[in-house]
Design a protein around this motif. Structure first.
Motif, PDB file in Angstrom:
ATOM      1  N   ALA A 347       0.958  -1.192   0.048  1.00 39.13           N
ATOM      2  CA  ALA A 347       0.015   0.111  -0.013  1.00 39.13           C
ATOM      3  C   ALA A 347       0.871   1.193   0.122  1.00 39.13           C
ATOM      4  N   VAL A 348       2.196   1.396   0.795  1.00 40.75           N
ATOM      5  CA  VAL A 348       2.918   2.309   0.740  1.00 40.75           C
ATOM      6  C   VAL A 348       3.455   2.565  -0.638  1.00 40.75           C
ATOM      7  N   GLN A 349       3.756   1.666  -1.046  1.00 38.04           N
ATOM      8  CA  GLN A 349       4.547   1.684  -2.464  1.00 38.04           C
ATOM      9  C   GLN A 349       3.700   2.221  -3.651  1.00 38.04           C
ATOM     10  N   ASP A 350       2.400   1.609  -3.746  1.00 37.36           N
ATOM     11  CA  ASP A 350       1.483   2.000  -4.514  1.00 37.36           C
ATOM     12  C   ASP A 350       1.106   3.443  -4.202  1.00 37.36           C
ATOM     13  N   SER A 351       1.204   4.069  -3.039  1.00 36.81           N
ATOM     14  CA  SER A 351       0.878   5.396  -2.587  1.00 36.81           C
ATOM     15  C   SER A 351       2.105   6.659  -3.310  1.00 36.81           C
ATOM     16  N   LYS A 352       3.174   5.822  -3.102  1.00 38.47           N
ATOM     17  CA  LYS A 352       4.475   6.640  -3.345  1.00 38.47           C
ATOM     18  C   LYS A 352       4.620   6.854  -4.958  1.00 38.47           C
ATOM     19  N   ASN A 353       4.003   5.436  -5.696  1.00 40.46           N
ATOM     20  CA  ASN A 353       4.267   5.757  -7.222  1.00 40.46           C
ATOM     21  C   ASN A 353       2.881   6.239  -7.623  1.00 40.46           C
ATOM     22  N   GLY A 354       1.877   6.731  -7.126  1.00 40.41           N
ATOM     23  CA  GLY A 354       0.918   7.243  -7.647  1.00 40.41           C
ATOM     24  C   GLY A 354      -0.351   6.565  -8.046  1.00 40.41           C
ATOM     25  N   THR A 355      -0.184   5.381  -8.021  1.00 39.52           N
ATOM     26  CA  THR A 355      -1.434   4.401  -8.581  1.00 39.52           C
ATOM     27  C   THR A 355      -2.558   4.202  -7.398  1.00 39.52           C
ATOM     28  N   THR A 356      -2.318   4.650  -6.279  1.00 40.27           N
ATOM     29  CA  THR A 356      -3.345   4.639  -5.359  1.00 40.27           C
ATOM     30  C   THR A 356      -3.319   5.943  -4.769  1.00 40.27           C
ATOM     31  N   ILE A 357      -4.497   6.764  -4.782  1.00 42.11           N
ATOM     32  CA  ILE A 357      -4.663   8.117  -3.945  1.00 42.11           C
ATOM     33  C   ILE A 357      -4.663   8.019  -2.560  1.00 42.11           C
ATOM     34  N   LYS A 358      -5.603   6.993  -1.942  1.00 41.50           N
ATOM     35  CA  LYS A 358      -5.637   7.244  -0.556  1.00 41.50           C
ATOM     36  C   LYS A 358      -5.773   5.588  -0.234  1.00 41.50           C
ATOM     37  N   PRO A 359      -4.659   4.836   0.201  1.00 42.62           N
ATOM     38  CA  PRO A 359      -4.441   3.529   0.564  1.00 42.62           C
ATOM     39  C   PRO A 359      -5.140   3.481   2.157  1.00 42.62           C
ATOM     40  N   VAL A 360      -6.088   2.430   2.327  1.00 45.15           N
ATOM     41  CA  VAL A 360      -6.859   2.468   3.599  1.00 45.15           C
ATOM     42  C   VAL A 360      -6.713   1.103   4.031  1.00 45.15           C
ATOM     43  N   ILE A 361      -5.979   0.629   5.140  1.00 40.01           N
ATOM     44  CA  ILE A 361      -5.888  -0.298   5.745  1.00 40.01           C
ATOM     45  C   ILE A 361      -7.036  -1.057   6.276  1.00 40.01           C
ATOM     46  N   LYS A 362      -7.608  -2.072   5.915  1.00 38.53           N
ATOM     47  CA  LYS A 362      -8.916  -2.685   6.294  1.00 38.53           C
ATOM     48  C   LYS A 362      -8.531  -3.612   7.446  1.00 38.53           C
ATOM     49  N   LEU A 363      -8.913  -3.446   8.832  1.00 40.24           N
ATOM     50  CA  LEU A 363      -8.613  -4.198   9.762  1.00 40.24           C
ATOM     51  C   LEU A 363     -10.119  -4.988  10.484  1.00 40.24           C
ATOM     52  N   GLY A 364     -11.230  -4.440  10.163  1.00 39.96           N
ATOM     53  CA  GLY A 364     -12.089  -5.271  10.757  1.00 39.96           C
ATOM     54  C   GLY A 364     -12.581  -6.349  10.034  1.00 39.96           C
TER      55      GLY A 364
END
Length: 364
Positions: A347-364
Motif C-alpha cells: 500500500a505504501v509503495q502504491d501510494s508513492k508511485n501514484g497508482t493509489t490515491i488514498k490507501p486504507v488498511i482494512k482491519l475489521g
C-alpha cells in the motif's frame, strides 16, 4: 491485551506486522477496536525519520473504529460508538481554550514524540515500549487514544472508509472551507492532486468557486481532479505552470493551495497569485526545508500562510463532511483503495508511485 500491529523498527525500514500488548485506557482515554486506517504522507515522513518520531513505533493517524472501553471521566463517548480518530491536543493552552486546538502549544509533543499526555506509553512488545503516533497509532487492530482525539460519527456510513477524514481529507477540504472561505465565482489553484489536493478540489466545488485549477505530473490524477470538480488541469511536466495559470485567469488566482511539500511548488503558488491573493502551505517536508520567494511579489499584498489539520474542530467538522458525502456533494470514497494489514508495505509503495490515491488498511 494482545493485538496485531504494523511496527516501524528503524529509519526507512519496511513495516513488520507483529503481536504487541496494548494497555487498558487511563482516565480520560478510550480503547478503540480499529476497522480501518488511512495511510498519509505524514506517516511516511515519520517512517523515513524526516519527522524524527522515536523508534520503534506504531504509526498511523487516520483511524476509524468502535469504542470498546472508556477510562474514568470520559462522558462524551460510550462503548459501541462508531468513531474517527484525529489529532491530539492538550485542551489547556490558550489556543485550545479559544477553540483552536489545531494550533495547540503542545501539538508537536503530543503528536510526534511518541507518548501519551502523561508522558507514559500504552504500547509494548515484550519489555520494549513502542511509540505511538498522533496519540492513536492506528496501524493496529486496537488503539488507546485520548478522548480529545475521538469523534463520534453516524452508524449509517461504512466505518472502514471514514478514517482519512481525521487528517488528509479534513486538512485539504478545511483549507478551502475553514481557512480561505472563497466567495462564489472566485479562482483557486491546487498544487498536487493526492488525497489532500483532491479534497481541496471537492471543497472548492462545494464553495462554488468559478475557476478551479489542478496541477500535477500524473495524468490519471488530473483526470480524477476533473471528475471531482476541477475546471482546468495543468500537467507540470508539459506546461509552464505559472504562465498557464496567468493565461487562463488573466491576472492570477485569488487563492492557491500547495499540498505536495515541494518548495518549488510553494514558489509557483505564490507567483500565481493575483494582487491581494492568498496562498496556503499544507504539504509537509523534512525539517529544515526552505523556500525562496521574490520579496517584491509578496510586497504587493500577496500572502503565504501555514496551515494545520483543516483549522477545524474535528468533532464538528468531520460530521459535516459526512453529511456532505451523504448528500452526494463530497464523494471522498472515490479516492480510496483497501488493503489488508499484511499488505501495508505494498500500500505504501502504491501510494508513492501514484497508482493509489488514498490507501486504507482494512482491519475489521
Amino acid at each position: 491485551m494482545l493485538t496485531k500491529a504494523a511496527v516501524t523498527y528503524g529509519k526507512a525500514e519496511p513495516f513488520r506486522v507483529t503481536e504487541i500488548t496494548v494497555d487498558d485506557p487511563n482516565p480520560g482515554e478510550v480503547l478503540v477496536r480499529l476497522v480501518g486506517s488511512g495511510i498519509c504522507h505524514t506517516d511516511l515522513l515519520a517512517q523515513d525519520q524526516s519527522y524524527p518520531v522515536p523508534l520503534p513505533a506504531v504509526l498511523g493517524h487516520e483511524g476509524s473504529g468502535v469504542v470498546e472501553k472508556i477510562g474514568l471521566g470520559v462522558t462524551s463517548i460510550q462503548p459501541g460508538d462508531h468513531v474517527v480518530l484525529s489529532y491530539s491536543s492538550c485542551g489547556a493552552c490558550a489556543n485550545c481554550l479559544s477553540g483552536k486546538a489545531y494550533a495547540c502549544e503542545q501539538f508537536y509533543a503530543l503528536n510526534f514524540e511518541g507518548k501519551m499526555a502523561d508522558g507514559t506509553c500504552r504500547l509494548h512488545e515484550g519489555h520494549q515500549h513502542l511509540s505511538n503516533f498522533f496519540g492513536q497509532a492506528s496501524f493496529a487492530h486496537h488503539a488507546v487514544v485520548s478522548a480529545r482525539n475521538v469523534v463520534k460519527v453516524p452508524k449509517d456510513v461504512p466505518l472502514e472508509m471514514l478514517g482519512p477524514l481525521g487528517c488528509g481529507i479534513q486538512t485539504g477540504s478545511g483549507a478551502v472551507l475553514n481557512k480561505l472561505k472563497p466567495a462564489p465565482g472566485s479562482s483557486i489553484v491546487i498544487f498536487g492532486t493526492g488525497t489532500v489536493g483532491l479534497s481541496a478540489i471537492m471543497a472548492a466545488n462545494v464553495a462554488h468557486c468559478g475557476v478551479i485549477l489542478a496541477v500535477d505530473v500524473q495524468e490519471n490524477r488530473l483526470e480524477l481532479a476533473r471528475e471531482l470538480g476541477a475546471t482546468h488541469t495543468i500537467n507540470a511536466k508539459e506546461q509552464n505552470v505559472v504562465e498557464t495559470i496567468m493565461g487562463i485567469t488573466g491576472k492570477g488566482v485569488h487563492y492557491a493551495i500547495e499540498t505536495s511539500g515541494r518548495p518549488e511548488n510553494t514558489r509557483k503558488a505564490v507567483d500565481s497569485l493575483a494582487v491581494l491573493g492568498t496562498a496556503v502551505q499544507i504539504g509537509g517536508s523534512a525539517l529544515g526545508t526552505e523556500v525562496t520567494l521574490d520579496m517584491n511579489t509578496i510586497l504587493f499584498e500577496r500572502n503565504l500562510n501555514g496551515f494545520l489539520m483543516g483549522e477545524s474542530v474535528p468533532q464538528l467538522y468531520i460530521p459535516m463532511l459526512i453529511a456532505l458525502y451523504k448528500q452526494g456533494k463530497f464523494p471522498f470514497d472515490k479516492l480510496i483503495k483497501y488493503y489488508s494489514l499484511e499488505e501495508i508495505n505494498q500500500a505504501v509503495q502504491d501510494s508513492k508511485n501514484g497508482t493509489t490515491i488514498k490507501p486504507v488498511i482494512k482491519l475489521g
